[in-house]
Design a protein around this motif. Sequence first.
Motif, PDB file in Angstrom:
ATOM      1  N   GLY A  80       0.787  -1.226   0.000  1.00 15.19           N
ATOM      2  CA  GLY A  80       0.000   0.000   0.000  1.00 15.19           C
ATOM      3  C   GLY A  80       0.821   1.279   0.000  1.00 15.19           C
ATOM      4  O   GLY A  80       0.264   2.378  -0.031  1.00 15.19           O
ATOM      5  N   GLY A  81       2.138   1.147   0.061  1.00 12.41           N
ATOM      6  CA  GLY A  81       2.991   2.351   0.079  1.00 12.41           C
ATOM      7  C   GLY A  81       2.927   3.105   1.394  1.00 12.41           C
ATOM      8  O   GLY A  81       3.141   4.313   1.445  1.00 12.41           O
ATOM      9  N   VAL A  82       2.648   2.372   2.482  1.00 12.19           N
ATOM     10  CA  VAL A  82       2.610   3.033   3.790  1.00 12.19           C
ATOM     11  C   VAL A  82       4.042   3.250   4.279  1.00 12.19           C
ATOM     12  O   VAL A  82       4.980   2.650   3.767  1.00 12.19           O
ATOM     13  N   GLY A  83       4.201   4.107   5.267  1.00 12.11           N
ATOM     14  CA  GLY A  83       5.526   4.265   5.857  1.00 12.11           C
ATOM     15  C   GLY A  83       5.902   5.694   6.160  1.00 12.11           C
ATOM     16  O   GLY A  83       5.175   6.632   5.863  1.00 12.11           O
ATOM     17  N   GLY A  84       7.069   5.833   6.780  1.00 11.66           N
ATOM     18  CA  GLY A  84       7.573   7.157   7.132  1.00 11.66           C
ATOM     19  C   GLY A  84       8.464   7.078   8.342  1.00 11.66           C
ATOM     20  O   GLY A  84       8.441   6.096   9.074  1.00 11.66           O
TER      21      GLY A  84
END
Length: 297
Positions: free
Chosen positions: A229-233
Amino acid sequence: MENIEIIEVSPRDGIQNEKTILDSQTKLTLIEMARDAGAARIEVTSFVNPKRVPQMADADEVATSLPRGTGQHIGLTLNQRGFDRALAAGLDEANFVVVASDTFNQKNQGATTEQTIAALRNIMAQPHPIRIGVTIAAAFGCPFEGEVPLDRMMQVVDACVAVGPVEIALADTIGVATPRDVTTRVNAVRRAHPDMPIRLHLHNTRNTGIANAWAGIEAGARALDASFGGVGGCPFAPRATGNIATEDLLYMLDRSGVKTGMDLDKSIAAAEWLQSQLGHTVPGMVMKAGGFPKIMA
Ligand code: ZN
């Protein structure tokens, strides 16, 4: 083209910056889904101070609950203490982070870059039954110091390679890289250390992530981090956003004839499931569009 390894990092990078704190069982389900989708390796947690990163407070519990001996579970560590926890939890690999700029290293892990490399050197000098890789964070730019000159990055890479890790990852922690930077920096590492496997950790903060991934592969990177899902940081980098989405990367690689061992439909299903757990729309695009259209009968 050779095979490319995808390292699923959603259980670590993906959820460490989220307001919703997933419980340990949900994290274990996510890891199971990554394994089932065929991820070559999975970064399952980070052994950091729970006061600073409450999302990772159950790191030891999650890691010790995983099946042993699969050779694919990575724990992120910033120092000796984190490494000791990864070892005690029975993980297969430690991903030791060294930041290319002193200011960010100080904010991320409370030490200078040089002190962190010294800690890494100590760890490597002790008997260690698990693989140790090194991630050079902020390898393409620093949120506090700005440009990270190639010479500076290479000094840090050289110092890390000298202690003998199994792999070097260049991380675009704040998502500022462009394909030409990636080509230049991967080439520089390859020239200096032809036998060192190169991994890339990319964030899609400025929509260059997937282009950077392709540039990296063409330059010789053989492993890429990505998250469903392209989550992150990063909690310690202002305005940091998600990793490149696993299923978006996989779509590009599948359609380009690059083998990864991952299954696109299962990755999309995992991204949708993670989105439902987090309770907000996640950035991934292929999960919204679907894969290449199937001809209707
Ligand atoms: Zn990251």
